[in-house]
Design a protein around this motif. Sequence first.
Motif, mmCIF file in Angstrom:
data_model
loop_
_atom_site.group_PDB
_atom_site.id
_atom_site.type_symbol
_atom_site.label_atom_id
_atom_site.label_comp_id
_atom_site.label_asym_id
_atom_site.label_seq_id
_atom_site.Cartn_x
_atom_site.Cartn_y
_atom_site.Cartn_z
ATOM 1 N N SER A 85 41.908 -27.090 56.215
ATOM 2 C CA SER A 85 41.453 -26.152 55.207
ATOM 3 C C SER A 85 42.653 -25.388 54.667
ATOM 4 O O SER A 85 43.458 -24.841 55.424
ATOM 5 C CB SER A 85 40.396 -25.233 55.805
ATOM 6 O OG SER A 85 40.921 -24.005 56.165
ATOM 7 N N VAL A 86 42.772 -25.428 53.358
ATOM 8 C CA VAL A 86 43.924 -24.833 52.687
ATOM 9 C C VAL A 86 43.420 -24.061 51.489
ATOM 10 O O VAL A 86 42.412 -24.426 50.877
ATOM 11 C CB VAL A 86 44.884 -25.946 52.215
ATOM 12 C CG1 VAL A 86 45.915 -25.377 51.262
ATOM 13 C CG2 VAL A 86 45.560 -26.591 53.374
ATOM 14 N N ASP A 87 44.097 -22.980 51.161
ATOM 15 C CA ASP A 87 43.804 -22.268 49.929
ATOM 16 C C ASP A 87 45.110 -21.653 49.427
ATOM 17 O O ASP A 87 45.700 -20.814 50.117
ATOM 18 C CB ASP A 87 42.745 -21.191 50.197
ATOM 19 C CG ASP A 87 42.129 -20.671 48.916
ATOM 20 O OD1 ASP A 87 42.789 -20.741 47.861
ATOM 21 O OD2 ASP A 87 40.987 -20.179 48.976
ATOM 22 N N ASP A 112 45.962 -14.344 53.113
ATOM 23 C CA ASP A 112 45.489 -14.106 51.745
ATOM 24 C C ASP A 112 45.295 -12.614 51.468
ATOM 25 O O ASP A 112 45.162 -11.805 52.380
ATOM 26 C CB ASP A 112 44.185 -14.871 51.489
ATOM 27 C CG ASP A 112 43.119 -14.556 52.516
ATOM 28 O OD1 ASP A 112 43.148 -15.171 53.602
ATOM 29 O OD2 ASP A 112 42.277 -13.671 52.254
ATOM 30 N N HIS A 113 45.306 -12.277 50.171
ATOM 31 C CA HIS A 113 45.132 -10.889 49.727
ATOM 32 C C HIS A 113 46.163 -9.941 50.335
ATOM 33 O O HIS A 113 45.838 -9.003 51.046
ATOM 34 C CB HIS A 113 43.715 -10.380 50.035
ATOM 35 C CG HIS A 113 42.654 -11.049 49.230
ATOM 36 N ND1 HIS A 113 42.065 -12.219 49.621
ATOM 37 C CD2 HIS A 113 42.084 -10.720 48.051
ATOM 38 C CE1 HIS A 113 41.167 -12.585 48.726
ATOM 39 N NE2 HIS A 113 41.166 -11.704 47.752
ATOM 40 N N HIS A 163 44.009 -9.550 53.707
ATOM 41 C CA HIS A 163 43.521 -8.260 53.223
ATOM 42 C C HIS A 163 44.248 -7.066 53.838
ATOM 43 O O HIS A 163 43.660 -6.231 54.508
ATOM 44 C CB HIS A 163 42.003 -8.115 53.474
ATOM 45 C CG HIS A 163 41.162 -9.005 52.617
ATOM 46 N ND1 HIS A 163 40.666 -8.614 51.403
ATOM 47 C CD2 HIS A 163 40.744 -10.274 52.802
ATOM 48 C CE1 HIS A 163 39.971 -9.610 50.873
ATOM 49 N NE2 HIS A 163 40.010 -10.626 51.698
ATOM 50 N N ASN A 190 45.649 -20.134 54.517
ATOM 51 C CA ASN A 190 45.108 -19.490 53.336
ATOM 52 C C ASN A 190 46.126 -18.458 52.878
ATOM 53 O O ASN A 190 46.372 -17.474 53.563
ATOM 54 C CB ASN A 190 43.765 -18.821 53.678
ATOM 55 C CG ASN A 190 43.026 -18.398 52.422
ATOM 56 O OD1 ASN A 190 43.616 -18.308 51.340
ATOM 57 N ND2 ASN A 190 41.731 -18.121 52.569
HETATM 58 C C1 LIG Z 1 40.842 -18.032 51.641
HETATM 59 O O1 LIG Z 1 40.542 -16.677 51.449
HETATM 60 C C2 LIG Z 1 39.640 -16.420 50.379
HETATM 61 C C3 LIG Z 1 39.557 -14.940 50.207
HETATM 62 O O2 LIG Z 1 39.344 -14.282 51.419
HETATM 63 C C4 LIG Z 1 38.308 -17.060 50.702
HETATM 64 O O3 LIG Z 1 37.384 -16.833 49.662
HETATM 65 C C5 LIG Z 1 38.533 -18.550 50.909
HETATM 66 O O4 LIG Z 1 37.311 -19.141 51.299
HETATM 67 C C6 LIG Z 1 39.572 -18.809 51.949
HETATM 68 N N1 LIG Z 1 39.875 -20.230 51.937
HETATM 69 C C7 LIG Z 1 39.786 -20.972 53.029
HETATM 70 C C8 LIG Z 1 40.159 -22.397 52.864
HETATM 71 O O5 LIG Z 1 39.416 -20.553 54.093
#
Ligand SMILES: *[C@@H]1O[C@H](CO)[C@@H](O)[C@H](O)[C@H]1NC(C)=O
Length: 384
Positions: A343-345, A301-302, A277, A322
């Motif tokens: 944990s991956v995103d 992320d973001h 963010h 992430n």
């Molecule tokens: C990654 O970031 C998003 C947005 O902040 C969040 O919703 C998601 O839970 C995160 N994913 C992990 C695996 O932490």
Amino acid sequence: MSRSKSYLLILFGLFLSQIFDISRSQGLPDFCNPYDKKILLSIKNKLGNPPSLASWDPNTDCINWNDIRCHNNEGHVTSIGIIDALDIHGPIPPFLDQLHWLVELRITNVPNLSSPIPKYIRNLTNLTSLTISGTQITGPIPSFLARLTNLTSLDLSSNKLTGPIPDFLGRLRSLNHLDLSSNGFTGPVTTALAYLTNLNNLQLKSNKLSGPIPNFLAQLKNLGSIDFSSNSLTGPIPKYLGHKPGLTTLRLSDNQLIGPIPKSLGRSDLAFISLSHNKLSGDASFLFDVANKNILDIEIDHNLFKFDFTNVDLSRNLMGFNVSHNMIYGSLPKRFGQMTIDSVDVSYNQLCGPIPNGRRFKRVNPIIFGHNKCICGGPLPACK
Ligand SMILES: *[C@@H]1O[C@H](CO)[C@@H](O)[C@H](O)[C@H]1NC(C)=O
Ligand SMILES: *[C@@H]1O[C@H](CO)[C@@H](O)[C@H](O)[C@H]1NC(C)=O
Ligand SMILES: *[C@@H]1O[C@H](CO)[C@@H](O)[C@H](O)[C@H]1NC(C)=O
Ligand SMILES: *[C@@H]1O[C@H](CO)[C@@H](O)[C@H](O)[C@H]1NC(C)=O
Ligand SMILES: *[C@@H]1O[C@H](CO)[C@@H](O)[C@H](O)[C@H]1NC(C)=O
């Protein structure tokens, strides 16, 4: 060992414990000082004898009360904790300054405690650790706190404090832990903190701080953890943050940082990086690279990152990342399929192609791959 030998050992043990019991009952001075006990009871009384302090019982030695510690020889109270006391109301109680041996005061999660920090706190000059956290106390940080120069730890997190981070905190030269998180502090991260050369842990998250990430942090040789998340900091991430031996945690998420991540962060001691963010841009692939040996977790992320993920040779220790909501393109790195990732995103990017070793991810919630260009296989529909 023979049965008789172990029997002897047990007897000997009993004998020893007897000796210690006797010396205790014969009054080795490991009991609470009666004057200090009286002070504690008047504090309890002032607080309206709340049930949360039930262990502060006049009929027992105060060394046995919850979160009270006394000096080994003198019996003077050296440490007080008032913790998880929802039934305590009003201001911080008086009389604490009459406990001259106090080195540690911990008031934690007393959510109905209010008013500013009382002036008499300035007389607690023997304190090495002061925690007032999870209360409704208000006002600016009072200047008299600068007299507590023996403090190694100051935690004023999760209160309703306001105003700037005052310059006089720079006089607390022994501090190694400073936590001002989750208050309403405004203005810049004051340069006066440059005097805190022993600082290891600097926690300023969830305030309203503005201005750039200050350069003086470069001079603080003992910094291990920085958390400036959830403020309004602007400008770029300074290069020097990647050249700090021993800095393992850097959290700068939820700010207004811009520009690329300096390359130095990809060959640093950092294990935890959180830059989510912000408005960061450019290439962040080097953070994930095998050359970044110490990295465990990356949160970016973001942001506005735009790079090709395809040929990144993922660092062997990486446990999670992430990268969601960026503009990352190419395919998932090959090694992704072999890693023990917690944990991956990777959602909301421009990624394409099969998930390496996709069978391994069959049970994973597919949303972590969602909203990309054309990722396929694994928990997602088979590749065409
Ligand atoms: C990654 O970031 C998003 C947005 O902040 C969040 O919703 C998601 O839970 C995160 N994913 C992990 C695996 O932490
Ligand atoms: C500090 O502690 C010592 C005992 O260790 C005590 O004699 C002295 O009075 C204390 N100082 C203050 C200002 O309370
Ligand atoms: C004390 O604080 C708790 C937690 O914030 C709150 O639920 C409770 O209502 C408060 N009690 C009183 C009497 O104000
Ligand atoms: C603090 O200690 C000084 C003497 O050392 C005393 O005059 C003063 O009244 C005490 N209390 C406060 C609140 O400063
Ligand atoms: C700090 O503590 C020492 C004893 O541990 C004491 O002698 C000294 O007076 C204290 N410092 C201040 C500013 O009171």
